[in-house]
Write a protein that holds these residues in place. Sequence first.
Motif, PDB file in Angstrom:
ATOM      1  N   GLU A 159       0.864  -1.183   0.000  1.00 24.87           N
ATOM      2  CA  GLU A 159       0.000   0.000   0.000  1.00 24.87           C
ATOM      3  C   GLU A 159       0.897   1.229   0.000  1.00 24.87           C
ATOM      4  O   GLU A 159       1.589   1.503   0.972  1.00 24.87           O
ATOM      5  CB  GLU A 159      -0.876  -0.019   1.250  1.00 24.87           C
ATOM      6  N   MET A 160       0.899   1.964  -1.107  1.00 27.26           N
ATOM      7  CA  MET A 160       1.766   3.133  -1.275  1.00 27.26           C
ATOM      8  C   MET A 160       1.035   4.396  -0.871  1.00 27.26           C
ATOM      9  O   MET A 160      -0.126   4.580  -1.211  1.00 27.26           O
ATOM     10  CB  MET A 160       2.222   3.232  -2.731  1.00 27.26           C
ATOM     11  N   ARG A 161       1.738   5.259  -0.118  1.00 29.10           N
ATOM     12  CA  ARG A 161       1.190   6.564   0.273  1.00 29.10           C
ATOM     13  C   ARG A 161       2.270   7.609   0.051  1.00 29.10           C
ATOM     14  O   ARG A 161       3.455   7.282  -0.003  1.00 29.10           O
ATOM     15  CB  ARG A 161       0.803   6.589   1.756  1.00 29.10           C
ATOM     16  N   TYR A 162       1.840   8.849  -0.051  1.00 28.18           N
ATOM     17  CA  TYR A 162       2.782   9.960  -0.193  1.00 28.18           C
ATOM     18  C   TYR A 162       2.500  10.981   0.902  1.00 28.18           C
ATOM     19  O   TYR A 162       1.365  11.407   1.079  1.00 28.18           O
ATOM     20  CB  TYR A 162       2.673  10.597  -1.581  1.00 28.18           C
ATOM     21  N   SER A 220       3.602   0.053   2.835  1.00 27.82           N
ATOM     22  CA  SER A 220       3.498  -0.903   3.933  1.00 27.82           C
ATOM     23  C   SER A 220       2.723  -2.125   3.460  1.00 27.82           C
ATOM     24  O   SER A 220       1.906  -2.044   2.537  1.00 27.82           O
ATOM     25  CB  SER A 220       2.816  -0.267   5.145  1.00 27.82           C
ATOM     26  N   PHE A 221       3.010  -3.251   4.110  1.00 30.93           N
ATOM     27  CA  PHE A 221       2.317  -4.495   3.790  1.00 30.93           C
ATOM     28  C   PHE A 221       2.568  -5.506   4.902  1.00 30.93           C
ATOM     29  O   PHE A 221       3.561  -5.413   5.612  1.00 30.93           O
ATOM     30  CB  PHE A 221       2.782  -5.064   2.438  1.00 30.93           C
ATOM     31  N   ASN A 273       4.249  -6.483  10.308  1.00 28.18           N
ATOM     32  CA  ASN A 273       3.927  -5.260   9.586  1.00 28.18           C
ATOM     33  C   ASN A 273       5.222  -4.650   9.056  1.00 28.18           C
ATOM     34  O   ASN A 273       6.095  -4.277   9.838  1.00 28.18           O
ATOM     35  CB  ASN A 273       3.213  -4.259  10.502  1.00 28.18           C
ATOM     36  N   ILE A 274       5.360  -4.555   7.741  1.00 27.11           N
ATOM     37  CA  ILE A 274       6.568  -4.044   7.101  1.00 27.11           C
ATOM     38  C   ILE A 274       6.305  -2.632   6.592  1.00 27.11           C
ATOM     39  O   ILE A 274       5.261  -2.370   5.999  1.00 27.11           O
ATOM     40  CB  ILE A 274       6.996  -4.933   5.907  1.00 27.11           C
ATOM     41  N   VAL A 275       7.274  -1.733   6.812  1.00 28.54           N
ATOM     42  CA  VAL A 275       7.194  -0.355   6.332  1.00 28.54           C
ATOM     43  C   VAL A 275       8.479  -0.042   5.575  1.00 28.54           C
ATOM     44  O   VAL A 275       9.581  -0.377   6.047  1.00 28.54           O
ATOM     45  CB  VAL A 275       7.026   0.635   7.502  1.00 28.54           C
ATOM     46  N   MET A 276       8.356   0.574   4.417  1.00 21.90           N
ATOM     47  CA  MET A 276       9.513   0.993   3.623  1.00 21.90           C
ATOM     48  C   MET A 276       9.341   2.457   3.242  1.00 21.90           C
ATOM     49  O   MET A 276       8.226   2.894   2.968  1.00 21.90           O
ATOM     50  CB  MET A 276       9.648   0.146   2.356  1.00 21.90           C
ATOM     51  N   TRP A 277      10.454   3.195   3.206  1.00 21.55           N
ATOM     52  CA  TRP A 277      10.433   4.633   2.936  1.00 21.55           C
ATOM     53  C   TRP A 277      11.159   4.979   1.646  1.00 21.55           C
ATOM     54  O   TRP A 277      12.074   4.300   1.232  1.00 21.55           O
ATOM     55  CB  TRP A 277      11.104   5.384   4.091  1.00 21.55           C
ATOM     56  N   ARG A 278      10.752   6.070   1.039  1.00 22.78           N
ATOM     57  CA  ARG A 278      11.379   6.756  -0.093  1.00 22.78           C
ATOM     58  C   ARG A 278      11.704   5.817  -1.257  1.00 22.78           C
ATOM     59  O   ARG A 278      10.825   5.162  -1.770  1.00 22.78           O
ATOM     60  CB  ARG A 278      12.585   7.541   0.390  1.00 22.78           C
ATOM     61  N   GLY A 279      12.940   5.809  -1.714  1.00 23.10           N
ATOM     62  CA  GLY A 279      13.323   5.022  -2.883  1.00 23.10           C
ATOM     63  C   GLY A 279      13.032   3.542  -2.722  1.00 23.10           C
ATOM     64  O   GLY A 279      12.619   2.872  -3.664  1.00 23.10           O
ATOM     65  N   ALA A 314      10.675   2.276  -0.898  1.00 22.84           N
ATOM     66  CA  ALA A 314       9.219   2.156  -1.016  1.00 22.84           C
ATOM     67  C   ALA A 314       8.793   2.164  -2.479  1.00 22.84           C
ATOM     68  O   ALA A 314       7.909   1.394  -2.889  1.00 22.84           O
ATOM     69  CB  ALA A 314       8.535   3.301  -0.267  1.00 22.84           C
ATOM     70  N   ASP A 315       9.417   3.014  -3.282  1.00 21.10           N
ATOM     71  CA  ASP A 315       9.083   3.099  -4.702  1.00 21.10           C
ATOM     72  C   ASP A 315       9.359   1.776  -5.414  1.00 21.10           C
ATOM     73  O   ASP A 315       8.550   1.302  -6.211  1.00 21.10           O
ATOM     74  CB  ASP A 315       9.863   4.227  -5.373  1.00 21.10           C
ATOM     75  N   VAL A 316      10.507   1.178  -5.130  1.00 18.49           N
ATOM     76  CA  VAL A 316      10.871  -0.100  -5.760  1.00 18.49           C
ATOM     77  C   VAL A 316       9.921  -1.204  -5.301  1.00 18.49           C
ATOM     78  O   VAL A 316       9.444  -2.005  -6.104  1.00 18.49           O
ATOM     79  CB  VAL A 316      12.340  -0.469  -5.462  1.00 18.49           C
ATOM     80  N   ALA A 317       9.638  -1.243  -4.008  1.00 15.59           N
ATOM     81  CA  ALA A 317       8.724  -2.262  -3.481  1.00 15.59           C
ATOM     82  C   ALA A 317       7.347  -2.127  -4.113  1.00 15.59           C
ATOM     83  O   ALA A 317       6.727  -3.125  -4.503  1.00 15.59           O
ATOM     84  CB  ALA A 317       8.632  -2.153  -1.963  1.00 15.59           C
ATOM     85  N   GLY A 318       6.864  -0.898  -4.229  1.00 19.83           N
ATOM     86  CA  GLY A 318       5.554  -0.675  -4.832  1.00 19.83           C
ATOM     87  C   GLY A 318       5.488  -1.116  -6.276  1.00 19.83           C
ATOM     88  O   GLY A 318       4.439  -1.525  -6.770  1.00 19.83           O
TER      89      GLY A 318
END
Length: 141
Positions: free
Chosen positions: A18-21, A30-31, A53-59, A61-65
């Motif tokens: 789930e991508m947010r800005y 997050s997923f 619960n996994i959280v990824m930030w910035r770049g 997050a972009d790759v994961a999304g």
Amino acid sequence: MSGINKVILIGHLGKDPEMRYLEGGVSVTSFPLATSETFNKDGQKMEQTEWHNIVMWRGLADVAGKFLQKGKLVYIEGKLRTRSFEDKEGIKKYTTEVVAENFTMLGRKSDFEENGNRQPGKSAQANNTIGGESTADDLPF
């Protein structure tokens, strides 16, 4: 001496990221990630699944999304972070998350092909962190 906060997980995504800005265009995804282990109990094979619960930030997050999706097998390295928030009734609640610092997609080659340009086993990594959040804009691949 300072402590060590390191988490290593291999599991399957429970749903699409789930991508947010946030303000300033900062991306966060997050997923849920499921890890399972099997054991014998009274001669029977049992399986226990744990959800993270996994959280990824910035770049990262972009790759994961872009490349991760429900059911895919992934290796994740990160650290635990517990944060508090208020629910709709104003009650303070706590949640513990794994803030990912890098990940590697696992599985068959066909699981990750997107226009033929993505290979399994390649990893995405946050090169720099500030306060546990990636500040990397470019990923090394």
